[in-house]
Design an enzyme around this catalytic site. Structure first.
Site, PDB file in Angstrom:
ATOM      1  CG  ASP A  33      69.898  19.566  22.099  1.00  0.00           C
ATOM      2  OD1 ASP A  33      70.990  20.011  21.701  1.00  0.00           O
ATOM      3  OD2 ASP A  33      68.961  19.250  21.327  1.00  0.00           O
ATOM      4  CB  ILE A  34      64.932  21.507  21.271  1.00  0.00           C
ATOM      5  CG1 ILE A  34      63.436  21.671  21.258  1.00  0.00           C
ATOM      6  CG2 ILE A  34      65.489  21.245  19.886  1.00  0.00           C
ATOM      7  CD1 ILE A  34      62.967  22.940  20.545  1.00  0.00           C
ATOM      8  CG  ASN A  91      79.257  19.308  16.672  1.00  0.00           C
ATOM      9  OD1 ASN A  91      80.117  18.440  16.616  1.00  0.00           O
ATOM     10  ND2 ASN A  91      78.004  19.053  17.010  1.00  0.00           N
ATOM     11  CD  GLU A  99      71.633  20.773  13.710  1.00  0.00           C
ATOM     12  OE1 GLU A  99      70.804  21.331  14.455  1.00  0.00           O
ATOM     13  OE2 GLU A  99      71.667  19.554  13.511  1.00  0.00           O
ATOM     14  CB  VAL A 100      73.065  26.726  16.727  1.00  0.00           C
ATOM     15  CG1 VAL A 100      72.717  28.106  17.278  1.00  0.00           C
ATOM     16  CG2 VAL A 100      71.811  25.865  16.598  1.00  0.00           C
ATOM     17  CG  HIS A 104      76.247  24.995  20.766  1.00  0.00           C
ATOM     18  ND1 HIS A 104      76.348  25.768  19.635  1.00  0.00           N
ATOM     19  CD2 HIS A 104      75.997  23.726  20.330  1.00  0.00           C
ATOM     20  CE1 HIS A 104      76.174  25.007  18.569  1.00  0.00           C
ATOM     21  NE2 HIS A 104      75.967  23.761  18.959  1.00  0.00           N
ATOM     22  CG  HIS A 106      76.364  19.379  22.165  1.00  0.00           C
ATOM     23  ND1 HIS A 106      75.069  19.197  21.725  1.00  0.00           N
ATOM     24  CD2 HIS A 106      76.984  20.075  21.177  1.00  0.00           C
ATOM     25  CE1 HIS A 106      74.919  19.738  20.521  1.00  0.00           C
ATOM     26  NE2 HIS A 106      76.065  20.289  20.167  1.00  0.00           N
TER      27      HIS A 106
HETATM   28  P1  5GP Z   1      75.185  21.700  16.767  1.00  0.00           P
HETATM   29  O1  5GP Z   1      74.933  20.726  15.661  1.00  0.00           O
HETATM   30  O2  5GP Z   1      75.197  23.132  16.265  1.00  0.00           O
HETATM   31  O3  5GP Z   1      76.395  21.353  17.582  1.00  0.00           O
HETATM   32  O4  5GP Z   1      73.995  21.532  17.786  1.00  0.00           O
HETATM   33  C1  5GP Z   1      72.894  22.370  17.850  1.00  0.00           C
HETATM   34  C2  5GP Z   1      71.963  21.777  18.885  1.00  0.00           C
HETATM   35  O5  5GP Z   1      70.985  22.741  19.189  1.00  0.00           O
HETATM   36  C3  5GP Z   1      71.230  20.531  18.411  1.00  0.00           C
HETATM   37  O6  5GP Z   1      71.520  19.457  19.307  1.00  0.00           O
HETATM   38  C4  5GP Z   1      69.761  20.936  18.437  1.00  0.00           C
HETATM   39  O7  5GP Z   1      68.905  19.895  18.863  1.00  0.00           O
HETATM   40  C5  5GP Z   1      69.756  22.102  19.412  1.00  0.00           C
HETATM   41  N1  5GP Z   1      68.718  23.098  19.162  1.00  0.00           N
HETATM   42  C6  5GP Z   1      68.392  23.648  17.965  1.00  0.00           C
HETATM   43  N2  5GP Z   1      67.396  24.544  18.115  1.00  0.00           N
HETATM   44  C7  5GP Z   1      67.107  24.561  19.444  1.00  0.00           C
HETATM   45  C8  5GP Z   1      66.162  25.298  20.226  1.00  0.00           C
HETATM   46  O8  5GP Z   1      65.391  26.113  19.730  1.00  0.00           O
HETATM   47  N3  5GP Z   1      66.136  25.045  21.568  1.00  0.00           N
HETATM   48  C9  5GP Z   1      66.990  24.137  22.141  1.00  0.00           C
HETATM   49  N4  5GP Z   1      66.884  23.983  23.458  1.00  0.00           N
HETATM   50  N5  5GP Z   1      67.887  23.430  21.440  1.00  0.00           N
HETATM   51  C10 5GP Z   1      67.940  23.641  20.112  1.00  0.00           C
END
Ligand code: 5GP
Length: 119
Positions: A33-34, A91, A99-100, A104, A106
């Site tokens: 994760d970034i 999520n 967010e994405v 995915h 985690h």
């Molecule tokens: P969500 O809130 O959708 O469950 O989590 C999305 C995750 O993707 C977040 O923890 C965020 O830090 C990670 N993320 C967002 N953009 C990028 C990216 O460009 N590269 C990587 N490696 N992680 C990302």
């Protein structure tokens, strides 16, 4: 929800954006994760256009569903998280702050992780 082919994880899968890869097979890609929320914070994504767990489990071929979940297990093994313990989380949707919009999982580990949810 329709799949957005330009979401950030679709672009990572296409190799348009770099990632710190941990594991890859024909079904899945895992990368750091970034913005890590634990000493180890890895994301595992299926190779396919699925927004969420509900979408994936309803629509994906059985081989992909099995391959994806096996990959999650393998990543936990390879990162040596099994014995000390770890947490997985996915999520979905607005209440969970997804967010994405590409499924995915985690994987968090590397320290005691505290209570399951922040209240
Ligand atoms: P969500 O809130 O959708 O469950 O989590 C999305 C995750 O993707 C977040 O923890 C965020 O830090 C990670 N993320 C967002 N953009 C990028 C990216 O460009 N590269 C990587 N490696 N992680 C990302």
């Amino acid at each position: 929800m329709a799949y957005d082919t330009n979401n950030i994880f679709a672009r990572i899968l296409r190799g348009e954006i770099p990632c710190k890869k941990v594991y890859e097979d024909e079904f899945s890609l895992a990368f750091h994760d970034i913005n890590p929320q634990a000493p180890t914070h890895v994301l595992v994504i299926p190779k396919g256009e699925y927004v969420s767990m509900a979408d994936f489990t309803a629509e994906a071929p059985a081989e992909l569903v099995a391959g994806f979940f096996r990959a999650v297990g393998k990543v936990a093994e390879e990162l040596e998280l099994v014995e000390p313990g770890y947490r997985i989380l996915a999520n979905a949707g607005t209440n969970a702050h997804q967010e994405v919009p590409h499924l995915h999982i985690h994987i968090f580990g590397g320290k005691p992780l505290g209570p399951m949810l922040v209240r």
